[in-house]
Design an enzyme around this catalytic site. Sequence first.
Site, short mmCIF file in Angstrom:
data_model
loop_
_atom_site.label_atom_id
_atom_site.label_comp_id
_atom_site.label_asym_id
_atom_site.label_seq_id
_atom_site.Cartn_x
_atom_site.Cartn_y
_atom_site.Cartn_z
N CYS A 11 6.12 46.39 1.29
CA CYS A 11 6.05 47.75 0.74
C CYS A 11 4.83 48.41 1.37
O CYS A 11 3.75 47.84 1.41
CB CYS A 11 5.89 47.67 -0.78
SG CYS A 11 5.35 49.23 -1.51
N CYS B 63 1.18 51.42 -4.66
CA CYS B 63 2.23 50.71 -5.40
C CYS B 63 1.58 49.92 -6.54
O CYS B 63 0.66 49.14 -6.30
CB CYS B 63 2.98 49.78 -4.46
SG CYS B 63 4.12 48.66 -5.31
N CYS C 1 10.93 49.45 -2.33
CA CYS C 1 10.12 48.53 -3.13
C CYS C 1 10.64 48.51 -4.57
O CYS C 1 10.79 49.57 -5.19
CB CYS C 1 8.66 48.99 -3.10
SG CYS C 1 7.65 48.06 -4.27
N CYS D 34 7.72 50.32 -6.88
CA CYS D 34 7.34 51.73 -6.81
C CYS D 34 8.41 52.59 -6.15
O CYS D 34 8.27 53.81 -6.08
CB CYS D 34 6.02 51.89 -6.07
SG CYS D 34 6.17 51.53 -4.31
N ASP E 234 2.95 10.43 3.58
CA ASP E 234 3.88 11.29 4.29
C ASP E 234 3.08 12.32 5.08
O ASP E 234 2.90 13.45 4.65
CB ASP E 234 4.81 11.97 3.28
CG ASP E 234 5.96 12.67 3.97
OD1 ASP E 234 6.15 12.44 5.18
OD2 ASP E 234 6.66 13.44 3.31
N LYS F 207 11.25 3.19 0.76
CA LYS F 207 11.24 4.65 0.61
C LYS F 207 11.68 5.10 -0.77
O LYS F 207 12.65 4.57 -1.32
CB LYS F 207 12.18 5.27 1.65
CG LYS F 207 11.76 5.01 3.08
CD LYS F 207 10.84 6.07 3.59
CE LYS F 207 11.63 7.29 3.99
NZ LYS F 207 10.85 8.19 4.85
N TYR G 267 -4.81 2.87 8.21
CA TYR G 267 -4.22 1.65 7.66
C TYR G 267 -3.90 0.61 8.71
O TYR G 267 -3.19 -0.35 8.43
CB TYR G 267 -2.94 2.00 6.90
CG TYR G 267 -2.03 2.94 7.67
CD1 TYR G 267 -1.44 2.55 8.87
CD2 TYR G 267 -1.79 4.24 7.22
CE1 TYR G 267 -0.64 3.40 9.60
CE2 TYR G 267 -0.99 5.11 7.95
CZ TYR G 267 -0.42 4.68 9.14
OH TYR G 267 0.37 5.53 9.87
N GLU H 7 0.84 -1.21 0.00
CA GLU H 7 0.00 0.00 0.00
C GLU H 7 0.87 1.25 0.00
O GLU H 7 2.06 1.17 0.30
CB GLU H 7 -0.97 -0.03 1.19
CG GLU H 7 -0.29 -0.22 2.53
CD GLU H 7 -1.27 -0.41 3.69
OE1 GLU H 7 -2.27 -1.13 3.53
OE2 GLU H 7 -1.01 0.17 4.76
N LYS I 38 2.68 4.63 1.15
CA LYS I 38 3.13 5.19 2.42
C LYS I 38 2.82 6.68 2.38
O LYS I 38 3.27 7.40 1.49
CB LYS I 38 4.63 4.94 2.60
CG LYS I 38 5.16 5.42 3.94
CD LYS I 38 6.58 4.93 4.15
CE LYS I 38 7.09 5.27 5.53
NZ LYS I 38 6.88 6.62 5.98
S1 IVH Z 1 1.87 0.71 9.13
C1 IVH Z 1 3.69 -0.70 13.52
N1 IVH Z 1 1.15 1.78 6.87
O1 IVH Z 1 5.07 5.72 8.33
C2 IVH Z 1 3.72 0.43 12.54
N2 IVH Z 1 2.46 3.08 8.34
O2 IVH Z 1 7.92 5.55 8.69
C3 IVH Z 1 2.75 0.17 11.45
N3 IVH Z 1 2.89 5.37 7.53
O3 IVH Z 1 4.94 4.84 11.71
C4 IVH Z 1 2.69 1.28 10.52
N4 IVH Z 1 1.78 5.18 5.65
O4 IVH Z 1 3.24 6.67 10.74
C5 IVH Z 1 1.83 1.96 8.01
N5 IVH Z 1 0.40 2.60 4.85
C6 IVH Z 1 1.06 2.78 5.98
C7 IVH Z 1 1.69 4.00 6.28
C8 IVH Z 1 2.39 4.10 7.48
C9 IVH Z 1 2.50 5.98 6.42
C10 IVH Z 1 3.72 6.00 8.56
C11 IVH Z 1 3.43 5.53 9.96
C12 IVH Z 1 4.69 4.82 10.36
C13 IVH Z 1 5.70 5.57 9.56
C14 IVH Z 1 6.99 4.82 9.45
#
Ligand code: IVH
Length: 683
Positions: free
Chosen positions: A427, A432, A409, A412, A119, A315, A227, A115, A117
Amino acid sequence: MTNQAEAKTRIDALRTEIERHNHLYYIEARPEIGDREYDRLLRELEELEKAHPEFYSPASPTQRVGGAPIERFESVRHAVPMMSLANTYSKEELVEFDLRVQKLIPGEAYSYILEPKIDGVAISLRYEQGELVRALTRGDGTTGDDVTANVRTIRSIPLRLEDMLPPAVLEVRGEVYMDTAGFAKLNAHRQETGLEPFANPRNACAGSLKLLDAREVARRPLDALFYGTGELAGIGFETHEQVLRSLSAYGLRTTARYWLASSIDAVLGQLDELEGLRHAFPFQMDGAVLKVNERRFHERLGYTAKSPRWAVAYKYEPEQAETTLLDITVQVGRTGVLTPVAELEPVLLAGTTVRRATLHNEEEIRRKDIRIGDKVVIEKAGEIIPAVVRVVEERRTGAERDFAMPQTCPVCGGEVVKRDGEVALRCTNLQCPAQVKNWLTHFASRSAMDIDGLGESLVEQLVDVGLVRNPADLYQLDRDDLLRLERMGDKSAANLLKGIEQSRQRPFECLLLGLGIRHVGKGAAIVLANEFKDIDALMEADAPQLESIRDIGPVVAHSVVGYFQDPQARTTVEALRKAGVNMHQAAAEAGNELEGVTFVLTGTLESMGREEAGERIRARGGKVSSSVSKNTSYLVAGASAGSKLDKAEELGVTVLDEAQFIALLGSEVQRADRQAGQMGFGF
Ligand code: IVH
């Protein structure tokens, strides 16, 4: 409604109904009702809750935007620790992860889920008997901050799970994030108002969750995705896929896509597919997460000190490129803020050619020691706005030049100042041309005065030839003035004049937005217009009066008061008034805001006859029907209402008493919360 039991029934029905509409609107993006109808339901609930404080519930949709700011967050221990994930950076490392899994559960048949990740900022929500009782940040993993009031403001998060028989305890784990578009808007506004912009959506999101005033958080465009699980009681899941499906069934947002795989080889192929979708998700995705699907193996695989052995992150590298900083120019925004901009040797980054990057302010340039002529590494911070990450010092030749912000500025030549507590230079000259041009473009924009044909290049010309110095001058333009401009034919001149003419009748809130009062975006403009009805009342309001209005915070209040204290602003308002621009709410109301809304009238109204009531509905574009059906929007019930009232209640049609009906006609308050995302940083 007098009877307590009846009130309780109605309160419960309204709470469920409103949350259902929240879900339809925020998660499924297919609303069934309009803003007005939603607002009406919310208002009815508020009134009932006021009349019956004994039925208070923190899970009520009226409680989303909390009360007074708090002093600090309480620290709370997590029932189940919030762990992190081990990172991998290559497919080889993922294969190694799989080998470790095989070794720990020899001979077992397992599968994977892949799935995105997200941010964002990790969050843990606790639902007890289906009700959201607590939201905690990760903190140190063992103890987090109680940010429940802030999390409640996120409309896509259900306050109550969608289940008649919810589990005793369901803790869900996920990520709060700020979507790409909302982030760009928030940052643009921050820069305009002299505040330090956030480096990326994650920081913006973390900063928002840590605000002590939930009313302010409600204005931040936050969303969340779930998740995983924490503590569970009265429920169990066999697979991770089941978790995702159940969370979604409970009304929690989950990833739109995930991939199930029976081998690591299959995962490797899916990884490319997921990466290809990197920019298709509404959140910043910084990688992928691979999880063993069968939860019965999770305990056997166990945990290291920090992370589970049944999941791993993969990552992505942030997308960066190296190029030359050709020059630093300075832009002047609508509110006069001077922003340094990096002019770059064009370079391809994350699929687009980048020519410019923001440098935010002088301090940032000093901190990173950026000089003109430097080779710089640029990155799409949060993949949206390119930013200069660092200078490649090894490549300096000695020919690079220091940059200093101008003392005056650049447009102007006027004085520039740094206001207390601000990092930005500004400014101060309201005349202006840069400010005037930005202001006019904003004034003419669709959500403000909607003047068709008045785009940036025309504004540029009008200001440069001296025909227009403020919005009121637009109303003095005639055909001959316009025909003297470049590329202006008879037809475009006539269209523009028509657009200007029509803008005189724009609703009051559009004018308020167009005035360009700092911090007053569309949401705040609507609230102010509804509250004050005309500009004179608003000009007389003081800060406490403004702050007492729901949805108006101290920042907006002070900005409005400050604006109208400025003699130049008052002159503009008077000039616009003289030009015949609408400055009243009433003119906007006699429109068709009740279009598509069907009323049935029954019983005797005290303040007006049925005929008059009907006329007032029709004047606003609504319809009056003689019998109640499921298509009826409202039944207006006066004294001694009879069988129509029973029918309406049976069909679940909303019933209005006379006071509510008059309120509906009198102030069609828009749903401020749906505009909250825009409020305060409106354009
Ligand atoms: S599962 C036991 N699933 O990324 C920890 N984490 O860098 C299980 N994160 O701590 C985490 N997307 O805060 C999981 N699809 C995803 C995620 C995810 C983002 C975050 C989460 C985690 C951190 C680790």
